[in-house]
Design a protein around this motif. Structure first.
Motif, short mmCIF file in Angstrom:
data_model
loop_
_atom_site.label_atom_id
_atom_site.label_comp_id
_atom_site.label_asym_id
_atom_site.label_seq_id
_atom_site.Cartn_x
_atom_site.Cartn_y
_atom_site.Cartn_z
N THR A 68 -12.95 6.43 -95.32
CA THR A 68 -12.93 5.66 -94.08
C THR A 68 -12.47 6.50 -92.88
O THR A 68 -11.47 7.21 -92.96
CB THR A 68 -11.98 4.46 -94.24
OG1 THR A 68 -12.35 3.76 -95.41
CG2 THR A 68 -12.07 3.54 -93.06
N HIS A 69 -13.23 6.41 -91.81
CA HIS A 69 -12.81 7.00 -90.55
C HIS A 69 -12.28 5.88 -89.67
O HIS A 69 -12.89 4.83 -89.59
CB HIS A 69 -13.99 7.66 -89.85
CG HIS A 69 -14.47 8.88 -90.54
ND1 HIS A 69 -14.28 10.14 -90.03
CD2 HIS A 69 -15.12 9.03 -91.70
CE1 HIS A 69 -14.81 11.01 -90.87
NE2 HIS A 69 -15.33 10.37 -91.90
N THR A 70 -11.17 6.13 -89.01
CA THR A 70 -10.58 5.09 -88.17
C THR A 70 -10.50 5.59 -86.73
O THR A 70 -10.15 6.75 -86.50
CB THR A 70 -9.17 4.75 -88.65
OG1 THR A 70 -9.21 4.57 -90.06
CG2 THR A 70 -8.65 3.51 -87.99
N ARG A 71 -10.83 4.73 -85.82
CA ARG A 71 -10.76 5.11 -84.41
C ARG A 71 -10.03 4.00 -83.63
O ARG A 71 -10.33 2.82 -83.83
CB ARG A 71 -12.17 5.28 -83.85
CG ARG A 71 -12.24 5.92 -82.48
CD ARG A 71 -13.69 6.19 -82.11
NE ARG A 71 -14.45 4.94 -82.00
CZ ARG A 71 -14.44 4.18 -80.89
NH1 ARG A 71 -13.75 4.54 -79.84
NH2 ARG A 71 -15.14 3.06 -80.86
N LEU A 72 -9.10 4.39 -82.78
CA LEU A 72 -8.41 3.39 -81.94
C LEU A 72 -9.31 3.08 -80.74
O LEU A 72 -9.85 3.99 -80.13
CB LEU A 72 -7.08 3.94 -81.45
CG LEU A 72 -6.06 4.32 -82.52
CD1 LEU A 72 -4.85 4.96 -81.87
CD2 LEU A 72 -5.63 3.10 -83.31
N THR A 73 -9.45 1.82 -80.42
CA THR A 73 -10.35 1.49 -79.31
C THR A 73 -9.63 1.47 -77.97
O THR A 73 -10.28 1.47 -76.93
CB THR A 73 -10.97 0.09 -79.50
OG1 THR A 73 -9.89 -0.84 -79.56
CG2 THR A 73 -11.79 0.02 -80.77
N GLY A 74 -8.31 1.38 -78.01
CA GLY A 74 -7.58 1.38 -76.75
C GLY A 74 -7.55 0.04 -76.04
O GLY A 74 -7.11 -0.07 -74.90
#
Lengths: 476, 601
Positions: A68-74
């Motif tokens: 899993t890759h996780t990205r913060l959307t802000g």
């Protein structure tokens, strides 16, 4: 610019833990990409330094600690808003699922909403005619009210809600704009389909925004569905000046989803395993109804909840009743007697009714009439209890009259057709007709002047005999 | 004394700070020993959210935040203010609506619009408004804490008395001229004898969790007259007393509180909407603005303050709202006023405690409530009382708390613990509410321990027979309830006539006396005198009817006379200002007596 994190630290049900995050904030939305293909979203629900606890809306199936890759959307959970949303269908987190493309709008709002300042609220006073006597006459629905339907499995709450939608919206002769926001949480496919069909048949489909989280959709998604729906409702009402009727079904699934997530977080449960913040959480939904002063529009809510085991003291109906402005309670016994809608009038209540009826709104006699019907029907329950002990023949004449009144009241006043749309005059006159069967001195809740004007003793039809069904009302 | 720091959210000097480490809903954690004080107020993060320190240990500081915490990041700064969570006490409190930590909602709506945004910075009270001030002391006077030094007409109904803060005393060095001043301008200067003089403005600051000091406590002796028959006559509450109104949803807790807030003879009403509906607060605002106080003729809002923490507002501020209301009440009590607090509902407050306790992972006691629930409740109710204030005046704080028991079941922890600390219990009943018998206070489950304490007052001020009459009504109602048990089994026809009469009279009492219509202009508030005369008429009817029954006249004959229905509708037919009409009812009862005698001779 945004950093992508590869891998996770732990997965427990819908909750995952990610370590080493930088600059995350509480309540932020994160995006996951699983195996480079599937996208999911989640929300940060706890944060300790660089460790984030994230709730995945679509559930964690298929996720592993490595893929899993996780990205913060802000940003917090937001939804794009536009008037174009009417006539469209969305999934539980507000993504279009009707293949008509995304919503073209730059305007985005946090779905959590903000509390409405009490000084800017306007006290709701305009009644909505639903064409259903038991509601219009006894538990009047007011524009800007939150009035839930307390039901049980197998009772016709969906039909009732659909009838209210049809008759309340189409009955308006004024040019005001109305729309319906429909949020389904964990409902069966058939139920969603029933509502869709009803909206189409009654020609309101263009005015409906549907948010569907069906029974087989991820549980956590359900927690966000009503918030998304209410954000849209508030936008349409307070910024587009429309009158919005919100139907939330089924609140029981929503509360149960909360319990599920809470227990996987290892929180201390309060009643029946529900988290201690169930009340606050329900309130943050229900309170998003009302009228803002100086704005044309309004949000009226009709949440539907099925009472587990028909128990009105279960935490979900109980806490709901403390927040909402009344309730409409459906009754299995009436349903068993094929009375539709099977509204149990004694525990049903509309708190805003008193200010939205009477002279200038409905008719001067409305409040007195409603009080008298309630009080007379409460006596019917006593008479039935007595009849079940000593037998009907032994009852005093007045008790027998009450039995007859009760039967007629249930059949004629409460009972009506699924297509029947009564005017307020019809409902009120019918009430007086029924009260006419009782001797005048029994009517102790009505002002003498009103009695003089409206009370006419009715001759008893020869055909009606006093054959009550004892114990059919769960009064005690 | 630094008066400017009273209001500004700026922090003046080098204050202690901490760094956010963890966030869990309204609870946040700071790492390390920050040197913060317990119960200290802090500003959290860039948005400067208001919070309070609730736990401290060597390596962690725990803070509850009174606003939404979404958007907060670990690493943001927390600044200590050096003060406990406090309210500002000065003119401008009345005829106003505040949130749980005394921020005026009116002002918030001016800056933030219809919705309440986070981190709003508004003054608690208007500090630009100039109040007309009249000084009651002069230079050279020696003043003690609590002494009144000036009077300000705050509203048409209430004169605000400015007091020396309780911990100060000294000789007055200078006094300003009578005139118009803002709440933070220094008005007098006193010399406490320590070498440094102290400037005193109108406003003072007081921590909400600390009771304001008093000289001594009086025992209950005067009733709080509410105009509600079932309360005033049957289950009275004393000024300075405590009462609980438990009831399931829809039984009329809020209605009862509204009625008391409208018609009671308290000087000041503090209405705390704690975790309840937004529309209810709006209703109070609208309605109280229009209604006039029957005793003074001024709008009811002139004597009312609302504290609104509706159910969708942050939960930590809900916990504080009760204390904010109490502190405001105590402040007006110190001026010598009788204050009544409506707390609607204390269950929501208890649930806020439970929610926070759960987040702190404390060991739960019953139903998830923390073990300290009982001690918090008792501390809350004990702040009520009829007191002799520091300045010698006499004032009272009465607390009327609504309780929303889960499932309408009175055996749950909040109701049970509340019952231990209140002396007046008005139990609302579901079946009465279903039959639309309002107020749905059930006469068999309710009680008032003040009855004894107040009997002298009733004897001196209403009638020597009052308590006796009240007890006779209660006895009839109790007899009715045991007779109804029999009726339930065998029907009412078989009862002897004297028992049928008891049922009939009890019906008259229930419908004609206990039931009260809040929407009827005469019936909504009834004077003690009318209440007494109504009892008198009902009991006279009973006496005459019983004489007839003893002579052997059957109840069916008695009931064919319209007198019973006539007496039931006295509450509507006799206007409150025409009590002489009661004499006619007595004559009617005599006529009824004669009629039955003749008819059945």
């Amino acid at each position: 610019m945004p950093i992508e994190y590869l891998g996770l630290s732990s997965i427990n049900g819908p909750l995952i833990v990610l370590e080493g995050v930088q600059d995350a904030f509480f309540d932020e939305i994160v995006e996951f990409v699983i195996n480079g293909t599937e996208r999911r979203i989640g929300r940060i629900i706890e944060l300790y330094e660089d460790k984030a606890v994230i709730q995945v809306f679509e559930g964690s199936e298929g996720m592993s600690l490595r893929n899993t890759h996780t990205r913060l959307t802000g940003h917090p959970m937001e939804i794009a808003l536009s008037k174009e949303m009417l006539g469209r269908t969305f999934n539980g987190i507000g993504q279009p699922i009707d293949d008509l493309g995304p919503i073209p709008s730059r305007l985005k709002r946090d779905v959590n909403g903000l509390p409405l300042n009490p000084v800017k609220r306007e006290y709701p006073r305009n009644y909505i005619r639903t064409g259903i006597s038991a509601i219009d006459g006894l538990t009047t629905l007011i524009r800007g009210q939150k009035l839930p339907i307390f039901s049980g499995n197998g009772l016709p709450h969906d039909q009732l809600a659909a009838q209210i939608v049809k008759q309340a919206s189409l009955g308006e002769e004024s040019g005001e704009e109305f729309a319906i926001v429909f949020a389904a949480m964990g409902v069966k496919h058939d139920v969603a389909d029933f509502f869709r069909r009803t909206f189409e048949e009654s020609g309101v489909a263009d005015h409906v925004a549907m948010f569907l989280n069906l029974a087989n959709d991820p549980v956590v998604e359900r927690l966000i569905t009503p918030k998304v729906a209410l954000t849209v409702a508030e936008y349409l009402a307070f910024e587009q000046n429309m009158h919005i009727l919100v139907i939330l079904t089924d609140m029981t699934s929503f509360a149960e989803a909360m319990r599920e997530v809470s227990s996987s977080k290892g929180e201390i449960p309060s009643r029946k395993g529900f988290p201690g913040y169930l009340y606050s959480e329900l309130a943050s939904l229900y309170e998003r109804a009302g009228i803002v002063s100086g704005v044309e529009g309004s949000v009226t809510q009709i949440p539907i909840l099925t009472m587990p085991n028909d128990d009105i003291t279960h935490p979900i109906p109980d806490l709901t009743g403390y927040i909402t402005e009344g309730q409409i309670v459906l009754d299995r016994n009436l349903n068993g007697q094929s009375i539709y809608p099977p509204i149990s009038v004694l525990p049903s209540l509309s708190r805003l009714m008193k200010d939205g009826i009477g002279e200038g709104y409905t008719r001067e006699d409305h409040q007195d009439l409603a009080n008298q019907l309630f009080s007379a029907y409460a006596k019917v329950g006593d008479a039935r209890n007595l009849a079940s002990v000593i037998g009907e023949d032994e009852l005093s004449p007045i008790d027998k009259e009450y039995l007859a009144f009760g039967k007629e009241f249930e059949e004629k006043y409460i009972g009506q057709g699924m297509e029947e749309n009564r005017t307020i005059e019809e409902t009120l006159d019918l009430g007086w007709e029924l009260l006419g069967r009782l001797p005048r001195e029994e009517l102790d809740r009505v002002n003498t002047k009103i009695l003089d004007k409206y009370y006419h003793p009715t001759k008893r039809d020869e055909g009606v005999t006093t054959s009550a069904s004892p114990g059919s009302i769960a009064n005690k | 004394m630094n008066t400017t720091s009273l209001f500004s959210r700026e922090v003046m000097t080098l204050s202690k700070t901490g760094i956010i480490y963890g966030i869990n809903g309204p609870v946040i954690y700071l790492k390390g020993n920050t040197g913060f004080e317990m119960s200290e107020m802090v500003y959290v993060g860039k948005e400067r959210l208001v919070g309070e320190v609730i736990a401290l240990d060597k390596d962690r500081t725990t803070i509850q935040v009174y606003e939404e915490t979404s958007g907060l990041r670990p690493g943001e700064e927390v600044i200590a203010t050096g003060d406990a969570v406090s309210v500002i006490l000065a003119p401008g409190i009345l005829n106003n609506i505040f949130d749980g930590i005394e921020r005026p909602l009116e002002k918030i709506s001016e800056t933030g619009g219809a919705f309440i945004t986070k981190g709003v910075s508004v003054d608690n009270l208007d500090k630009t408004k100039k109040w007309k001030t009249h000084f009651t002391i002069k230079e050279g006077d020696y003043v003690n804490g609590g002494d009144i030094f000036a009077e300000v007409p705050e509203t048409r109904a209430i004169v605000h008395k400015c007091m020396i803060p309780p911990h100060l005393h000294g000789t007055v060095v200078s006094v300003k001229e009578d005139g118009a001043y803002t709440i933070e301008e220094p008005l007098i200067v006193i010399d406490p004898g320590t070498g440094r003089t102290v400037e005193i403005p109108m406003a003072q600051k007081w921590p909400i969790r600390t009771p304001r000091p008093v000289s001594r406590r009086f025992s209950a002796s005067v009733p709080l007259i509410t105009g509600q028959r079932i309360i005033d006559t049957m289950f009275p509450i004393a000024k300075g007393g405590t009462a609980a109104i438990p009831g399931g949803f829809g039984t009329g807790k809020t209605m009862t509180q509204h009625q008391i807030a409208k018609w009671s003879d308290a000087d000041i009403i503090i209405y705390i909407g704690c975790g309840e509906r937004g529309n209810e607060m709006t209703q109070v605002l609208e309605e109280f603005g229009e209604l006039t106080d029957p005793r003074t003729g001024n709008p009811l809002m002139d004597r009312t303050t609302l504290i609104a923490n509706t159910s969708n507002m942050p939960v930590a501020a809900r916990e504080a709202s009760i204390y904010t209301g109490l502190t405001l009440a105590e402040y007006y009590r110190d001026m010598g006023y009788d204050v009544a607090i409506m707390a609607d509902s204390t269950s929501r407050w208890a649930e806020a405690l439970r929610e926070l306790s759960g987040r702190l992972e404390e060991m739960p006691a019953e139903e998830g409530f923390p073990a300290y629930l009982a001690s918090r409740l008792s501390a809350f109710y004990e702040r009520a009382g009829m007191m002799q204030n520091l300045n010698g005046t006499k004032g009272s704080v009465s607390i009327i708390g609504a309780v929303s028991p889960q499932g309408g079941d009175f055996s749950e922890p909040v109701t049970q613990n509340t019952k231990r600390f209140v002396r007046c219990f008005w139990g609302l009943d579901k079946s009465l509410a279903y039959a639309r018998h309002f107020p749905a206070i059930h006469w068999l489950t309710s009680y008032s321990e003040y009855l004894q304490d107040l009997s002298h007052w009733y004897q001196d001020n209403v009638s020597p027979k009052f308590v006796d009459y009240r007890n006779r009504l209660m006895a009839l109602l109790n007899q009715e309830s045991s007779l109804l048990e029999i009726v339930k089994l065998i029907g009412s026809d078989v009862l002897p006539d004297d028992q049928k009469l008891i049922l009939e009279i009890a019906r008259v009492i229930r419908l004609g006396f206990l039931q009260q219509n809040a929407f009827h202009k005469d019936d909504t508030c009834v004077s003690m005198e009318k209440q007494f005369l109504m009892m008198d008429t009902i009991l006279y009817l009973y006496k005459q009817a019983r004489a007839l029954v003893t002579m052997g006249h059957p109840m069916s004959v008695l009931k064919s006379e319209p007198i019973f229905e006539r007496v039931i509708s006295i509450k509507y037919d006799v206007p409150n200002d025409r009590l002489e009409m009661f004499a006619q009812y007595r004559r009617d009862i005599d006529t009824f007596y004669q009629n039955v005698l003749e008819k059945n001779a």
